[in-house]
Design a protein around this motif. Structure first.
Motif, PDB file in Angstrom:
ATOM      1  N   VAL A  58      -7.956  82.300  68.984  1.00 34.14           N
ATOM      2  CA  VAL A  58      -7.266  81.650  70.105  1.00 34.14           C
ATOM      3  C   VAL A  58      -7.096  80.157  69.837  1.00 34.14           C
ATOM      4  N   GLU A  59      -8.165  79.498  69.413  1.00 34.87           N
ATOM      5  CA  GLU A  59      -8.082  78.061  69.133  1.00 34.87           C
ATOM      6  C   GLU A  59      -7.088  77.768  68.013  1.00 34.87           C
ATOM      7  N   ASP A  60      -7.126  78.568  66.951  1.00 34.59           N
ATOM      8  CA  ASP A  60      -6.255  78.307  65.812  1.00 34.59           C
ATOM      9  C   ASP A  60      -4.795  78.605  66.120  1.00 34.59           C
ATOM     10  N   GLN A  75      -4.719  82.955  88.172  1.00 34.54           N
ATOM     11  CA  GLN A  75      -4.945  81.552  87.804  1.00 34.54           C
ATOM     12  C   GLN A  75      -4.422  81.282  86.390  1.00 34.54           C
ATOM     13  N   ALA A  76      -4.815  82.124  85.453  1.00 35.09           N
ATOM     14  CA  ALA A  76      -4.401  81.935  84.060  1.00 35.09           C
ATOM     15  C   ALA A  76      -2.894  82.051  83.912  1.00 35.09           C
ATOM     16  N   GLU A  77      -2.316  83.043  84.545  1.00 37.66           N
ATOM     17  CA  GLU A  77      -0.880  83.271  84.379  1.00 37.66           C
ATOM     18  C   GLU A  77      -0.063  82.116  84.945  1.00 37.66           C
ATOM     19  N   ILE A 104      -9.181  79.599  77.166  1.00 38.24           N
ATOM     20  CA  ILE A 104      -7.910  79.020  77.617  1.00 38.24           C
ATOM     21  C   ILE A 104      -7.920  77.515  77.383  1.00 38.24           C
ATOM     22  N   GLN A 105      -9.003  76.852  77.748  1.00 41.91           N
ATOM     23  CA  GLN A 105      -9.105  75.419  77.482  1.00 41.91           C
ATOM     24  C   GLN A 105      -9.122  75.145  75.980  1.00 41.91           C
TER      25      GLN A 105
END
Length: 195
Positions: free
Chosen positions: A67-69, A162-164, A134-135
């Protein structure tokens, strides 16, 4: 065409991201993380970007590196696609609701990385997706896109909502920021003359 393709290969992940800022909102996504694919699809659709993401990561550990990459690689692709930023609106903002949830995202293609992420999710996982990632996604993005990004979830009881709303608002805000302003006549949108 304002397009870019970036490949990132590490011992943890192998990722290729393509982006067309003047696309039709089409997405071809295979991150290995289904919830992230759903969120990336929101960026493409609401940003009207054509977005491709192919990733293989160490998901046997967890989704963190992948996710981060992907955030990092998407940031690099955006940076290449906007090039010198001549003629861009530069700033973008959006409020997006989804039922009880409402998020606001504001972006500045400033050339300076900065993230303010003001969200308290109502639960720690969505399906099997860790909401802390997500962050991490957005931190990787801003560090490599060299943008300032403010994300505020203003209300919400359902973590998926919230995420969407965050990802939809991000797509809309980014769409506004990368729009060509015909009044700028190929100028850099800064008194400094460079971004």
């Amino acid at each position: 065409m304002r397009t870019a393709q970036v490949t990132r290969n590490t011992q943890e992940t192998q990722i290729t991201v393509t982006i067309n800022l003047d696309g039709q909102g089409k997405a071809e996504l295979d991150s290995g993380v289904p919830f992230l694919d759903h969120m990336l699809d929101q960026i493409a659709r609401h940003g009207m970007f054509d977005l491709g993401v192919i990733a293989k990561g160490d998901l046997h550990i967890d989704a963190h590196h992948t996710v981060e990459d992907i955030g990092i690689t998407l940031g690099q692709a955006l940076s290449r696609a906007v090039a010198d930023k001549k003629g861009l609106v530069r700033y973008g903002h959006a409020y997006v609701p989804l039922d009880e949830a409402l998020s606001r995202v504001v972006v500045d293609l400033s050339g300076r990385p900065g993230l303010q992420f003001n969200t308290i999710f109502t639960r720690a996982v969505i399906g099997n997706f860790d909401v802390d990632l997500i962050q991490e996604f957005f931190q990787g993005f801003v560090n490599h896109a060299m943008v300032t990004l403010h994300i505020d979830n203003l209300t919400g009881k359902n973590a998926h909502h919230q995420a969407e709303t965050i990802f939809k608002a991000f797509g809309r805000a980014l769409r506004m920021a990368v729009t060509i302003d015909p009044r700028c006549d190929n100028l850099i949108p800064s008194t400094k003359g460079v971004l």
